[in-house]
Motif scaffolding. Structure first.
Motif, mmCIF file in Angstrom:
data_model
loop_
_atom_site.group_PDB
_atom_site.id
_atom_site.type_symbol
_atom_site.label_atom_id
_atom_site.label_comp_id
_atom_site.label_asym_id
_atom_site.label_seq_id
_atom_site.Cartn_x
_atom_site.Cartn_y
_atom_site.Cartn_z
ATOM 1 N N ASP A 13 26.422 26.922 -0.428
ATOM 2 C CA ASP A 13 26.641 25.751 0.403
ATOM 3 C C ASP A 13 28.071 25.679 0.926
ATOM 4 O OD1 ASP A 13 27.451 25.413 -2.228
ATOM 5 O OD2 ASP A 13 27.256 23.239 -2.143
ATOM 6 N N ILE A 14 29.018 26.209 0.165
ATOM 7 C CA ILE A 14 30.417 26.152 0.589
ATOM 8 C C ILE A 14 31.189 27.303 -0.051
ATOM 9 C CG2 ILE A 14 31.081 24.633 -1.317
ATOM 10 C CD1 ILE A 14 33.028 23.268 0.641
ATOM 11 N N LEU A 15 32.144 27.854 0.679
ATOM 12 C CA LEU A 15 32.959 28.914 0.098
ATOM 13 C C LEU A 15 33.869 28.320 -0.973
ATOM 14 C CD1 LEU A 15 33.939 30.897 3.315
ATOM 15 C CD2 LEU A 15 32.449 31.696 1.471
ATOM 16 N N PRO A 16 34.065 29.032 -2.083
ATOM 17 C CA PRO A 16 34.833 28.477 -3.207
ATOM 18 C C PRO A 16 36.343 28.626 -3.052
ATOM 19 C CG PRO A 16 33.971 30.616 -3.820
ATOM 20 C CD PRO A 16 33.447 30.329 -2.433
ATOM 21 N N TYR A 17 36.830 28.709 -1.817
ATOM 22 C CA TYR A 17 38.271 28.812 -1.591
ATOM 23 C C TYR A 17 38.578 28.238 -0.206
ATOM 24 C CZ TYR A 17 36.763 32.916 1.056
ATOM 25 O OH TYR A 17 36.132 33.743 1.942
ATOM 26 N N PRO A 18 39.781 27.736 0.008
ATOM 27 C CA PRO A 18 40.136 27.132 1.302
ATOM 28 C C PRO A 18 40.365 28.203 2.371
ATOM 29 C CG PRO A 18 42.043 27.171 -0.151
ATOM 30 C CD PRO A 18 40.875 27.627 -0.982
ATOM 31 N N PRO A 19 40.337 27.816 3.649
ATOM 32 C CA PRO A 19 40.619 28.762 4.734
ATOM 33 C C PRO A 19 41.996 29.393 4.559
ATOM 34 C CG PRO A 19 39.684 26.742 5.599
ATOM 35 C CD PRO A 19 39.985 26.480 4.159
ATOM 36 N N GLN A 20 42.084 30.681 4.894
ATOM 37 C CA GLN A 20 43.338 31.417 4.742
ATOM 38 C C GLN A 20 44.049 31.569 6.087
ATOM 39 O OE1 GLN A 20 44.231 32.438 1.364
ATOM 40 N NE2 GLN A 20 42.603 30.916 1.180
ATOM 41 N N GLU A 21 45.301 32.010 6.012
ATOM 42 C CA GLU A 21 46.141 32.070 7.209
ATOM 43 C C GLU A 21 45.950 33.354 8.023
ATOM 44 O OE1 GLU A 21 48.181 29.736 8.462
ATOM 45 O OE2 GLU A 21 47.373 28.403 6.912
ATOM 46 N N THR A 22 45.412 34.395 7.387
ATOM 47 C CA THR A 22 45.233 35.672 8.084
ATOM 48 C C THR A 22 43.865 36.258 7.755
ATOM 49 O OG1 THR A 22 46.116 37.046 6.284
ATOM 50 C CG2 THR A 22 47.709 36.142 7.858
ATOM 51 N N VAL A 23 43.445 37.218 8.572
ATOM 52 C CA VAL A 23 42.182 37.919 8.325
ATOM 53 C C VAL A 23 42.237 38.630 6.981
ATOM 54 C CG1 VAL A 23 40.673 39.784 9.105
ATOM 55 C CG2 VAL A 23 41.716 38.245 10.778
#
Length: 218
Positions: free
Chosen positions: A89-99
């Motif tokens: 349902d949701i990724l277990p980490y926040p959005p990151q700054e780079t690919v």
């Protein structure tokens, strides 16, 4: 006691009688599923019998037919249970700054840890897929086939921020990643039995290469 009171009392007694049965069934199903996973892992799907599973669970063999419609039903119930255990349902980490950082976090996410942890069970599923066309068809209908959809959204956001080359086909990029990750789980983990540290090292090398190819260098 008037008629209304009698009806309420009867309804209460009926509910009280129903609840334990539901709890008993749920507990029995859980015991059968746990026993089935153990027996399937030790003896394979074909080598396992409902008698062996029932004995392991210390329950009547007839319950397997009643609750799961037989051994195959048990296997599918196990597969569905494993799918439900994966946090999709949701990724277990926040959005990151780079690919690069986003893909590193993806490798470390619970989805891939889950696949590694349950490799013995997945061997049973893969073996059955290779020998039973009907089983394979049903598996294709219920097993998630793609990387978490939020990964695409996050990469699109990075592209909007000017961090990914404009000529990169993100759909194709994600599809390629998906094929690679599943290949790692199938070949390197399940078939070859590589340890987790070696798997992570190899995956990080590949995603670093991918990231270098699509990121805009500043």
């Amino acid at each position: 006691m008037d008629e209304t009171s009698q009806q309420k009392t009867s309804a209460h007694v009926s509910t009280a009688r129903t609840r334990p049965k539901k709890r008993d069934r749920s507990a029995s199903e859980e015991r059968l599923l746990n026993a089935a996973e153990d027996i399937f892992s030790k003896h394979g799907f074909k080598g396992a019998t409902t008698r062996m599973i029932a004995d392991k669970a210390k329950l009547n063999e007839s319950l397997i037919g009643r609750y799961f419609d037989g051994k195959m039903g048990l296997l599918f119930a196990l597969i569905e249970k494993h799918i439900e255990d994966v946090p999709l349902d949701i990724l277990p980490y926040p959005p990151q700054e780079t690919v690069r950082e986003e893909l590193h976090k993806l490798i470390d996410s619970m989805y891939y840890k889950h696949c590694q942890k349950d490799s013995e069970f997945f061997k049973i599923v893969i073996s059955q897929c290779l020998t039973d066309a009907k089983f394979l068809k049903r598996i294709r209908e219920i097993i998630p086939k793609k990387i978490h959809p939020d990964v695409k959204m996050r990469l699109e956001n990075l592209a909007t921020q000017g961090k990914i080359r404009t000529d990169v086909d993100l759909e194709l990029f994600i599809q390629t990643l998906d094929t690679y990750f599943h290949g790692v789980m199938l070949f390197e983990k399940i078939l070859m039995g590589y340890p987790e540290d070696k798997l992570n090292q190899g995956m990080r090398f590949v995603v670093d290469t991918y990231a270098t190819a699509i990121e805009i260098k500043k």
